[in-house]
Design a protein around this motif. Structure first.
Motif, PDB file in Angstrom:
ATOM      1  N   GLY A  22      -3.358  -1.066  -7.055  1.00 60.01           N
ATOM      2  CA  GLY A  22      -3.972   0.221  -7.530  1.00 60.01           C
ATOM      3  C   GLY A  22      -3.892   1.021  -5.998  1.00 60.01           C
ATOM      4  N   PRO A  23      -4.785   1.841  -5.948  1.00 58.44           N
ATOM      5  CA  PRO A  23      -4.654   2.822  -4.769  1.00 58.44           C
ATOM      6  C   PRO A  23      -5.151   2.303  -3.101  1.00 58.44           C
ATOM      7  CG  PRO A  23      -6.601   3.454  -6.166  1.00 58.44           C
ATOM      8  CD  PRO A  23      -5.822   2.198  -6.627  1.00 58.44           C
ATOM      9  N   GLY A  24      -5.760   1.202  -3.374  1.00 63.93           N
ATOM     10  CA  GLY A  24      -6.224   0.659  -2.040  1.00 63.93           C
ATOM     11  C   GLY A  24      -5.161   0.426  -1.063  1.00 63.93           C
ATOM     12  N   VAL A  25      -6.043   0.392   0.233  1.00 63.51           N
ATOM     13  CA  VAL A  25      -5.196   0.078   1.423  1.00 63.51           C
ATOM     14  C   VAL A  25      -5.237  -1.479   1.889  1.00 63.51           C
ATOM     15  CG1 VAL A  25      -5.341   2.255   2.257  1.00 63.51           C
ATOM     16  CG2 VAL A  25      -6.972   0.911   2.735  1.00 63.51           C
ATOM     17  N   CYS A  26      -4.362  -1.622   2.819  1.00 60.43           N
ATOM     18  CA  CYS A  26      -4.364  -3.333   3.127  1.00 60.43           C
ATOM     19  C   CYS A  26      -5.657  -3.328   4.312  1.00 60.43           C
ATOM     20  CB  CYS A  26      -2.898  -3.364   3.981  1.00 60.43           C
ATOM     21  SG  CYS A  26      -1.423  -3.396   2.952  1.00 60.43           S
ATOM     22  N   ALA A  27      -6.122  -4.261   4.231  1.00 63.96           N
ATOM     23  CA  ALA A  27      -6.983  -4.616   5.094  1.00 63.96           C
ATOM     24  C   ALA A  27      -6.870  -5.848   6.045  1.00 63.96           C
ATOM     25  CB  ALA A  27      -8.312  -5.194   4.061  1.00 63.96           C
ATOM     26  N   ASP A  38     -11.442 -11.120  -0.683  1.00 61.16           N
ATOM     27  CA  ASP A  38     -12.149 -10.125   0.584  1.00 61.16           C
ATOM     28  C   ASP A  38     -13.122 -11.001   1.245  1.00 61.16           C
ATOM     29  OD1 ASP A  38     -13.819  -9.815  -1.383  1.00 61.16           O
ATOM     30  OD2 ASP A  38     -14.203  -7.781  -0.897  1.00 61.16           O
ATOM     31  N   GLU A  64       0.846  -1.249  -0.269  1.00 64.99           N
ATOM     32  CA  GLU A  64       0.084  -0.083   0.208  1.00 64.99           C
ATOM     33  C   GLU A  64       0.817   1.320  -0.049  1.00 64.99           C
ATOM     34  OE1 GLU A  64      -2.375   0.044   3.736  1.00 64.99           O
ATOM     35  OE2 GLU A  64      -0.616  -0.136   4.868  1.00 64.99           O
ATOM     36  N   SER A  87      -5.255  -6.515  -5.120  1.00 65.43           N
ATOM     37  CA  SER A  87      -5.136  -5.914  -6.351  1.00 65.43           C
ATOM     38  C   SER A  87      -4.194  -4.662  -6.327  1.00 65.43           C
ATOM     39  CB  SER A  87      -6.686  -5.270  -6.830  1.00 65.43           C
ATOM     40  OG  SER A  87      -7.001  -4.168  -5.901  1.00 65.43           O
ATOM     41  N   LYS A  98      -3.744  -7.088   0.646  1.00 66.68           N
ATOM     42  CA  LYS A  98      -4.070  -6.328  -0.555  1.00 66.68           C
ATOM     43  C   LYS A  98      -4.247  -7.089  -1.581  1.00 66.68           C
ATOM     44  CE  LYS A  98      -3.500  -1.744  -2.739  1.00 66.68           C
ATOM     45  NZ  LYS A  98      -2.456  -2.230  -3.980  1.00 66.68           N
ATOM     46  N   HIS A 104      -2.881  -9.154   7.461  1.00 67.67           N
ATOM     47  CA  HIS A 104      -3.462  -7.989   6.628  1.00 67.67           C
ATOM     48  C   HIS A 104      -3.193  -8.507   5.088  1.00 67.67           C
ATOM     49  CE1 HIS A 104      -3.527  -5.951  10.231  1.00 67.67           C
ATOM     50  NE2 HIS A 104      -4.416  -5.171   9.744  1.00 67.67           N
ATOM     51  N   CYS A 128       2.118  -4.831   3.230  1.00 68.69           N
ATOM     52  CA  CYS A 128       0.835  -5.150   4.345  1.00 68.69           C
ATOM     53  C   CYS A 128       1.565  -5.777   5.575  1.00 68.69           C
ATOM     54  CB  CYS A 128      -0.018  -6.002   3.574  1.00 68.69           C
ATOM     55  SG  CYS A 128      -1.045  -5.046   2.395  1.00 68.69           S
TER      56      CYS A 128
END
Length: 988
Positions: free
Chosen positions: A283-288, A319, A262, A281, A279, A277, A273
């Motif tokens: 892109g601009p997303g964040v680790c979940a 996810d 991220e 894909s 991620k 945690h 991450c």
């Protein structure tokens, strides 16, 4: 406190990024202040004094080596030359000079040739080959940089100040160069010389890294790469390095962090991450955090692995939580009815955490206890049928038919979900044993064929005698026997009687048929197979009769067709002879079925026209969201329309402002009466009206991109010619539809064309339109005296005689074509209406817009024919545009390249030069580029006199990146240069 600390940290990150972007780096090639021994530069003079090298103290009291000279005769040149300076990677360098200069009037022996300046030169060389006599001590072969004048002069009793001058020299092409100083009457001291060049430092921004770059031009393009664990889609990141060593322009990049990483530190790096945690894909997303029942043991995970005993199906996204197979179904309850059984069961205790639970029923038949030599336990086979199905059951119930009487079966019910296939322990299931009853339906016998054709057959059989139950239905199974075994397929058909018609058979094909009966006790066994073949069949005696029947049917069909055509011709002739037979209300053209527009102003009660052509909408179905403009009668809003049973849509809402008169209300609703008669993809669609409440509203479809003229100006230069032709084709198609309805628009212009999100153009604004006069070979409408006419878009005969026809709409369409191809330019620019009328009367026509295809401008000229009968019809215009769309290569021939235009053209109007305006802002507003006023002022172009040398690189540095906008600005500046060389104005 934690929030405050986080905000301060973010602020420092932003400031750091700004400093990095503005910072410049210098690489020093020579600095005499750093020398600790004698410089030993070369001097040359034809007399005394000479340049003397002495030690001195700088402003910080550090010891430095300096050169000084004080001449009494200004007619003699005294030269000082440095050692060879390597230029390294620079193509241009800067020289910083620190020196002092004594004022001529303060010298003890002032003379007439005293000077307070000196000259700076340089000489390039690939080798250190300079001697005391080479190169020659004169301006050529040296290159002069500048005559350096002192800002501060030393005088008796005055403050001691030194001068600092920075000069640029270049371009440099050889490995090194010498600096040379020439004094002619000066009394000065050269305190230090620093030679350096500027370069853009390493830049990390928006997950992109740009290397240290030395500019070799006004603007140097630099290719970068993504930060570690980042990647880009499409082209590599790109930036521009300015000659002053600063990064300029907008960053062109598509860098993004890879899966498992991220963005961090304000888009300066990609951070892995943390454990636990993920991620999935790029892109601009964040680790979940990992979903339920999954984990990620290491940092940088792109997905979380399922824990032992948990799974994901192929359709599950990363996810989604991991799930498990369900437990077995519970409490199977069988209900046996002779040779059929109904099974019911309860849901499993555990569904596995999924919602895609289903069931499957499995039937197993085993030999009776004590039997020997028989087959082992196995599936029940094709003789058993399942209702509603055997697999994919959602309801907890299934009925099994066709069982053998007095036989024991085992039924197993499996519970399934999306991850059952991964269960190593097998499917979760429960079983039950049942024994069928003793009563057996009688087997069907005696199947026979009563009629056969190429694709059908009628079969019959006698009703079997029953002793226990009535027959509920028959089931027939028929299979093709002419195919290979692996290609054979059987089909089934049910019948309530002892006869069935099969109508989906293949020609000349052998079929095998079996029949069984179903009673309350279930299905019996299938009968013995009966075979038959579809026609043609040489042995079938019915073939001659069939051929005869076909011939008779064809003859009857021809006779009916002839009679129908004759009746239609007689009816048409009678309608031509008797006008009373024509459609009285004028809704359809005679014999053609083409709808004709009806002028709502011809109704005695205009409200009747509104009721006939516009649908009333309940005000509760409409929700107004925002005001987007103002019309002649009130505000124009955007809102939503939700009619029960239909999908909710965005709509445009025209409202009638309060305090209106009856006439204003009639005129307002007249447009709805007009629009309601049109149904075409390129005409604005009327959804309905609201008249039962205040305010009165007209509801139309919502066009996201608004009016065509402003949309094109906003996107100047952003569409290809084929896209623009597609827009023009849509407008022409809508006008073709209107003209075929005998309808004249009278106000066709780009401002009255609306554009939706798919770039579909639709004709709107029917306020000036009127119905054509009937009973005329050339229908026209004469406007009321003094009515407003849009001069720039109106045909000459409509201006002079107020005669409006579809041909005058064609003239207006030509102007719309010019507007589209010039990206919303105002027709005839800033000419007055009277100048436009005079120019048209003198046969002048608008010139082709920049880069306009020749064929399109020729079509414009055809639309602007003086004689209206010579103009093309809209049907011909649509055909011409379709031909251009099918042949895109024809759009590459621009009007400037074309020759032999048949009409005189209005002289090309030169772009407005900046010198004709009082300020930069006024000039930009005149060429419709006012959005860039702040860009020019911040770049230092504060007056029109400074614009003469603006280049494309300057525009890029100012952030002007649209090619169309660059072209318009530079052409205007070019007009200034032409005007300065050849004064005068351009006239047409």
């Amino acid at each position: 406190m934690e929030l405050l600390a986080r905000d301060v940290t973010l602020l420092w990150i932003v400031l750091l990024r700004c400093l990095l972007l503005a910072r410049t780096e210098e690489e020093v090639l020579m600095n005499t202040k750093m020398e600790t021994s004698d410089l030993k530069w070369t001097t040359h003079s034809l007399g005394k004094p000479e340049w003397d090298e002495i030690s001195g103290l700088d402003e910080e009291n550090n010891s430095v080596r300096t050169y000084q000279i004080c001449q009494s005769d200004g007619t003699v040149s005294h030269w000082l030359r440095s050692k060879l300076i390597s230029r390294r990677a620079a193509s241009q360098v800067y020289v910083e000079l620190r020196f002092t200069m004594i004022e001529c009037s303060s010298r003890s022996t002032p003379h007439r040739s005293c000077k307070e300046t000196f000259n700076l030169y340089y000489y390039q060389s690939d080798t250190d080959d300079a001697t005391e006599s080479h190169p020659a001590w004169m301006e050529n072969p040296y290159t002069k940089v500048d005559t350096v004048a002192a800002d501060y002069l030393l005088r008796k009793g005055g403050e001691r100040k030194f001068n600092v001058k920075t000069l640029r020299l270049g371009p440099l092409s050889k490995k090194g160069f010498y600096l040379a100083f020439q004094a002619q009457g000066a009394c000065m001291a050269l305190l230090s010389v620093r030679v350096f060049f500027k370069k853009c430092p390493v830049l990390v921004r928006s997950l992109s890294v740009f290397p240290e770059t030395v500019p070799h031009a006004l603007v140097q393009e630099a290719q970068g790469h993504c930060v570690a664990n980042g990647n880009y889609k499409g082209d590599a990141p790109k930036m521009f390095c300015g000659e002053d060593g600063q990064w300029v322009g907008q960053l062109s990049t598509s860098c993004a962090c890879q899966p498992g990483y991220e963005s961090s530190d304000g888009d300066l790096r990609c951070k892995a991450c943390p454990a636990g945690h993920f991620k999935s894909s790029m892109g601009p997303g964040v680790c979940a955090p990992c979903p339920q029942s999954s984990s990620a043991a290491e940092a940088g995970a792109a997905y979380c692995s399922c824990r032992l005993g948990f799974y994901r199906s192929p359709t599950d996204t990363p996810d989604m939580p991991c799930t498990r197979p369900p437990s077995a179904p519970r409490n199977i309850i069988p209900d046996v009815n002779d040779t059929s059984v109904t099974l019911e069961w309860s849901d499993p205790v555990d569904s596995g955490g999924r919602s895609d639970l289903s069931y499957a029923v499995e039937c197993t038949l085993c030999p009776p206890p004590g039997a020997s030599g028989g087959p082992p336990c196995g599936p029940c086979g094709d003789s058993v049928s399942y209702r509603p199905s055997q697999r994919g059951l959602v309801l907890r119930r299934a009925t099994v038919w066709g069982l053998l009487p007095h036989t024991t079966y085992t039924f197993t019910v499996h519970a399934l979900n999306g991850v059952s296939q991964y269960n190593s322990k097998g499917l979760a299931s429960d079983s039950v044993n049942i024994t069928t009853g003793r009563h057996v339906p009688v087997v069907v016998t005696g199947i026979r064929k009563s009629l056969t054709s190429e694709s059908s057959a009628t079969l019959q059989w006698p009703v079997p005698a029953q002793t226990h139950y009535n027959i509920l239905e028959y089931q027939l199974r028929y299979c093709e026997k002419d195919r290979l075994p692996e290609e054979q397929s059987c089909r089934y058909k049910e019948s309530d009687s002892n006869m069935v018609v099969l109508s989906d058979l293949r020609r000349a094909t052998l079929y095998e048929v079996q029949v069984r009966a179903r009673t309350m006790a279930g299905f019996s066994n299938f009968s013995r197979a009966y075979s038959f073949r579809t026609l043609p069949n040489e042995d079938d005696s019915s073939s001659p009769l069939l051929v005869t029947g076909v011939l008779i049917a064809v003859g009857m069909l021809l006779l009916i067709t002839v009679i129908s055509i004759a009746a239609l011709c007689i009816r048409r002739q009678n309608r031509l002879k008797d006008p009373e037979l024509n459609d009285k209300n004028g809704q359809y053209l005679m014999g053609q079925g083409v709808k004709v527009y009806i002028d709502p102003f011809t109704y005695e009660d205009p409200n009747e026209a509104v009721r006939e052509f516009a649908k009333e909408i309940d005000v509760s179905f409409v929700k107004i969201e925002e005001v987007i403009g103002a019309g002649e009668f009130g505000e124009v809003c955007r809102g939503r329309l939700k009619i029960p049973g239909k999908k909710e849509n965005y709509v445009a809402i025209k409202t009638l402002k309060g305090g209106y008169t009856d006439k204003q209300r009639r005129d307002f609703l007249a447009e709805a009466s007009i629009m309601g008669q049109f149904q075409h993809p390129n005409i604005i669609h009327l959804e309905g009206i609201i008249t039962s409440s205040c305010p009165v509203m007209i509801i139309t479809e919502f066009m996201e991109n608004g009016a065509l003229d402003s949309f094109l100006r906003l996107n100047d230069g952003q569409f290809t010619p084929i896209q623009l032709v597609g827009m023009l084709r849509g407008i022409a198609s809508g006008m073709k539809y209107l003209s075929e309805m005998s309808y004249v628009h009278r106000d066709l212009a780009a401002r009255n064309i609306l554009v939706n999100s798919n770039l579909v153009c639709k004709v709107s604004d029917f306020g000036l339109s009127r119905f054509l006069q009937e009973n005329s070979s050339d229908p026209t409408y004469t406007s009321s005296l003094g009515g407003k006419i849009p001069i720039r878009w109106t045909a000459p005969e409509a201006i002079a005689f107020r005669k409006f026809t579809s041909a005058s709409d064609v003239w207006s369409y030509g102007i719309v074509m010019w507007e589209v191809m010039s990206f919303g330019e105002r027709p005839y620019w800033d000419m007055s209406n009277q100048d436009v009328i005079n120019a048209i009367e003198q046969d002048y026509r608008l010139p082709p817009p920049p880069d306009c295809p020749t064929h399109l401008h020729q079509l414009m000229l055809d639309c602007w024919q003086k004689e209206r009968t010579a103009r093309p019809r809209f049907s011909a215009i649509v055909s011409a545009l379709d031909k251009l769309i099918r042949n895109p290569a024809s759009l590459k021939i621009t009007a400037q390249e074309g020759a032999g235009l048949s009409h005189p053209l209005l002289d090309q109007r030169p772009p407005l030069p900046p010198s004709s305006c009082g300020s930069v802002g006024e000039w930009l507003r005149a060429i419709k580029m006012e959005r860039y006023e702040e860009n020019f002022l911040q770049a230092g172009f504060t007056s029109t006199e400074l614009l003469d040398h603006v280049t494309t690189e300057d525009l890029l540095r100012m952030g002007i990146t649209l090619a169309g906008h660059q072209k318009k600005i530079l052409s205007s500046i070019q007009a200034l240069r032409i005007q300065s060389k050849s004064p005068g104005s351009v006239h047409f």
